[in-house]
Scaffold this motif. Sequence first.
Motif, PDB file in Angstrom:
ATOM      1  N   ARG A   8      -6.544   8.854   3.691  1.00  0.00           N
ATOM      2  CA  ARG A   8      -7.175  10.070   3.189  1.00  0.00           C
ATOM      3  C   ARG A   8      -6.159  11.207   3.230  1.00  0.00           C
ATOM      4  O   ARG A   8      -5.280  11.247   4.107  1.00  0.00           O
ATOM      5  CB  ARG A   8      -8.428  10.420   3.971  1.00  0.00           C
ATOM      6  N   PRO A   9      -6.251  12.155   2.327  1.00  0.00           N
ATOM      7  CA  PRO A   9      -5.219  13.184   2.237  1.00  0.00           C
ATOM      8  C   PRO A   9      -5.307  14.285   3.283  1.00  0.00           C
ATOM      9  O   PRO A   9      -4.328  14.981   3.531  1.00  0.00           O
ATOM     10  CB  PRO A   9      -5.448  13.758   0.834  1.00  0.00           C
TER      11      PRO A   9
ATOM     12  N   ASP B  25      -8.797   6.721  10.350  1.00  0.00           N
ATOM     13  CA  ASP B  25      -8.345   7.551   9.231  1.00  0.00           C
ATOM     14  C   ASP B  25      -9.513   7.911   8.319  1.00  0.00           C
ATOM     15  O   ASP B  25      -9.629   9.059   7.870  1.00  0.00           O
ATOM     16  CB  ASP B  25      -7.270   6.806   8.432  1.00  0.00           C
ATOM     17  N   GLY B  26     -10.393   6.950   8.073  1.00  0.00           N
ATOM     18  CA  GLY B  26     -11.550   7.220   7.226  1.00  0.00           C
ATOM     19  C   GLY B  26     -12.467   8.285   7.790  1.00  0.00           C
ATOM     20  O   GLY B  26     -13.153   8.990   7.038  1.00  0.00           O
ATOM     21  N   LEU B  27     -12.483   8.427   9.123  1.00  0.00           N
ATOM     22  CA  LEU B  27     -13.293   9.451   9.777  1.00  0.00           C
ATOM     23  C   LEU B  27     -12.577  10.798   9.853  1.00  0.00           C
ATOM     24  O   LEU B  27     -13.171  11.785  10.297  1.00  0.00           O
ATOM     25  CB  LEU B  27     -13.648   9.008  11.198  1.00  0.00           C
ATOM     26  N   GLY B  28     -11.302  10.823   9.462  1.00  0.00           N
ATOM     27  CA  GLY B  28     -10.541  12.075   9.533  1.00  0.00           C
ATOM     28  C   GLY B  28     -10.112  12.441  10.938  1.00  0.00           C
ATOM     29  O   GLY B  28      -9.957  13.629  11.249  1.00  0.00           O
ATOM     30  N   LEU B  29      -9.890  11.441  11.797  1.00  0.00           N
ATOM     31  CA  LEU B  29      -9.577  11.724  13.200  1.00  0.00           C
ATOM     32  C   LEU B  29      -8.143  12.162  13.431  1.00  0.00           C
ATOM     33  O   LEU B  29      -7.826  12.658  14.512  1.00  0.00           O
ATOM     34  CB  LEU B  29      -9.864  10.488  14.060  1.00  0.00           C
TER      35      LEU B  29
ATOM     36  N   PRO C 144      -5.142  14.590  13.054  1.00  0.00           N
ATOM     37  CA  PRO C 144      -4.834  15.956  12.608  1.00  0.00           C
ATOM     38  C   PRO C 144      -3.762  16.004  11.528  1.00  0.00           C
ATOM     39  O   PRO C 144      -3.780  16.882  10.675  1.00  0.00           O
ATOM     40  CB  PRO C 144      -4.357  16.639  13.905  1.00  0.00           C
ATOM     41  N   ASP C 145      -2.827  15.070  11.569  1.00  0.00           N
ATOM     42  CA  ASP C 145      -1.765  14.993  10.570  1.00  0.00           C
ATOM     43  C   ASP C 145      -1.768  13.572  10.000  1.00  0.00           C
ATOM     44  O   ASP C 145      -1.117  12.675  10.528  1.00  0.00           O
ATOM     45  CB  ASP C 145      -0.414  15.307  11.220  1.00  0.00           C
ATOM     46  N   PRO C 146      -2.493  13.339   8.899  1.00  0.00           N
ATOM     47  CA  PRO C 146      -2.591  11.982   8.353  1.00  0.00           C
ATOM     48  C   PRO C 146      -1.243  11.382   7.957  1.00  0.00           C
ATOM     49  O   PRO C 146      -1.047  10.165   8.090  1.00  0.00           O
ATOM     50  CB  PRO C 146      -3.503  12.156   7.131  1.00  0.00           C
ATOM     51  N   GLU C 147      -0.313  12.206   7.504  1.00  0.00           N
ATOM     52  CA  GLU C 147       1.002  11.677   7.116  1.00  0.00           C
ATOM     53  C   GLU C 147       1.760  11.164   8.329  1.00  0.00           C
ATOM     54  O   GLU C 147       2.413  10.113   8.268  1.00  0.00           O
ATOM     55  CB  GLU C 147       1.804  12.762   6.395  1.00  0.00           C
ATOM     56  N   ARG C 148       1.685  11.884   9.423  1.00  0.00           N
ATOM     57  CA  ARG C 148       2.329  11.419  10.654  1.00  0.00           C
ATOM     58  C   ARG C 148       1.679  10.125  11.138  1.00  0.00           C
ATOM     59  O   ARG C 148       2.371   9.188  11.545  1.00  0.00           O
ATOM     60  CB  ARG C 148       2.247  12.478  11.744  1.00  0.00           C
ATOM     61  N   ALA C 149       0.360  10.064  11.086  1.00  0.00           N
ATOM     62  CA  ALA C 149      -0.327   8.849  11.510  1.00  0.00           C
ATOM     63  C   ALA C 149       0.080   7.667  10.645  1.00  0.00           C
ATOM     64  O   ALA C 149       0.328   6.559  11.159  1.00  0.00           O
ATOM     65  CB  ALA C 149      -1.840   9.058  11.447  1.00  0.00           C
ATOM     66  N   GLU C 150       0.176   7.875   9.348  1.00  0.00           N
ATOM     67  CA  GLU C 150       0.594   6.798   8.451  1.00  0.00           C
ATOM     68  C   GLU C 150       2.019   6.346   8.772  1.00  0.00           C
ATOM     69  O   GLU C 150       2.304   5.133   8.828  1.00  0.00           O
ATOM     70  CB  GLU C 150       0.511   7.258   7.001  1.00  0.00           C
ATOM     71  N   ALA C 151       2.909   7.298   8.998  1.00  0.00           N
ATOM     72  CA  ALA C 151       4.299   6.949   9.292  1.00  0.00           C
ATOM     73  C   ALA C 151       4.403   6.182  10.610  1.00  0.00           C
ATOM     74  O   ALA C 151       5.166   5.208  10.714  1.00  0.00           O
ATOM     75  CB  ALA C 151       5.153   8.216   9.345  1.00  0.00           C
ATOM     76  N   ARG C 152       3.639   6.596  11.600  1.00  0.00           N
ATOM     77  CA  ARG C 152       3.685   5.909  12.885  1.00  0.00           C
ATOM     78  C   ARG C 152       3.102   4.500  12.766  1.00  0.00           C
ATOM     79  O   ARG C 152       3.647   3.542  13.333  1.00  0.00           O
ATOM     80  CB  ARG C 152       2.958   6.719  13.952  1.00  0.00           C
ATOM     81  N   MET C 153       2.010   4.381  12.037  1.00  0.00           N
ATOM     82  CA  MET C 153       1.429   3.050  11.866  1.00  0.00           C
ATOM     83  C   MET C 153       2.388   2.148  11.104  1.00  0.00           C
ATOM     84  O   MET C 153       2.554   0.964  11.445  1.00  0.00           O
ATOM     85  CB  MET C 153       0.097   3.159  11.120  1.00  0.00           C
ATOM     86  N   ALA C 154       3.048   2.700  10.116  1.00  0.00           N
ATOM     87  CA  ALA C 154       4.022   1.916   9.348  1.00  0.00           C
ATOM     88  C   ALA C 154       5.182   1.451  10.220  1.00  0.00           C
ATOM     89  O   ALA C 154       5.668   0.328  10.071  1.00  0.00           O
ATOM     90  CB  ALA C 154       4.539   2.739   8.168  1.00  0.00           C
ATOM     91  N   SER C 155       5.603   2.304  11.151  1.00  0.00           N
ATOM     92  CA  SER C 155       6.706   1.914  12.043  1.00  0.00           C
ATOM     93  C   SER C 155       6.277   0.772  12.945  1.00  0.00           C
ATOM     94  O   SER C 155       7.072  -0.140  13.237  1.00  0.00           O
ATOM     95  CB  SER C 155       7.171   3.115  12.871  1.00  0.00           C
TER      96      SER C 155
END
Length: 389
Positions: A17-18, A363-367, A369-380
């Motif tokens: 989510r953006p 992520d779907g719940l918007g938990l 605060p910084d979705p881009e950081r969360a995505e990058a960390r999950m990707a790592s």
Amino acid sequence: MIRLPQAGGGVREYTPRPAAARPAAGGALASRTVFSAAHVVADPYADTTPDGPAAVDWDATLAFRRHLWSHGLGVAEAMDTAQRGMGLDWAGAAELIRRSAAEAKAVGGRIACGVGTDQLAAGGLPAGPAGLAAVRSAYEEQLALVEEAGSQAVLMASRALAATARSAEDYLDTYTRLLRQSAEPVILHWLGPMFDPALDGYWGSTDLDTATETFLEVVKAHPDKVDGIKVSLLDARREIDLRRRLPEGVRCYTGDDFHYPELIAGDEAGFSHALLGIFDPLGPLAAEAVRVLDTGDVRGFRELLDPTVELSRHLFRAPTRFYKTGVVLLAWLAGHQDHFAMVGGLQSARSLPHLATAYELADGLGLFPDPERAEARMASLLTVYGVPR
């Protein structure tokens, strides 16, 4: 876009989510008393082993507690969410209690701390009265420390007592002695075997109806010393029946991470307060929901909290005791700590597909605060496991 592994094999694409949901910080909650059982942040640079003493990052651990207090939540400290008995030994728990209680006093936060017997080795206790005396002594040592720290006490279920007691009377005698000497009303915690298999048969019986009667006998004999009970049996009907039988003034704190919205909302005969591990990752959202409930808007409360149950049931699925791994993953992805490491190496306790689903649901719940950081960390994390980007 991120590629997430699936339980049945293979990967699929997921678009985060953006934007995040951003509940505002606020003061104390009014209609319900709500504790979040908080996790501890490991020191990732410590040279430790899974069976060695816990190495804790105290700054990050206390910062997370300040985060919870800032939203009006209480902190339930040194409980099973803090890996008590699953990586955090008594020495570490004692230090955690001292530091967190001092921090609570400094910021005006509410705190309750776990009192147990984990300085004992359950398998090495003598049988009979000598073993029970050792259990009581261990409880008393911890109770004294918690009270000296200025915290409310939570009398947790004891593996050592479960291993030593031979009858319901042994439980009644142990808890009666403890309650008589407690300085302030305590919370009694009934933790089911799904959270800790060593607690099977607690209160003297594997039959839950029989065990419930013993539990209630303790409460009813000392209503002035029991602030409330925390029930962690994942059985909503049993909790409702139990809370309806409590003496006046004794609260029920739900520990049911499967049915908490309906239990907190309540019915015509009453409601549950909360002391929940799932309110570690859900803290701000849970506080926002209870503030809506404070206005009398039950429907609005349920609309906020009901969608979180799928995530909670996923994190707490069997074997339930490993829910802490998902909790810490979400804390890392949300930016509350800089790494995904846990005391005792428990970050390895859940599969990669399980963690990927936890990320997607959160992520779907918007938990985050910084979705881009969360995505990058999950990707790592996925890259470490060999998932192609």
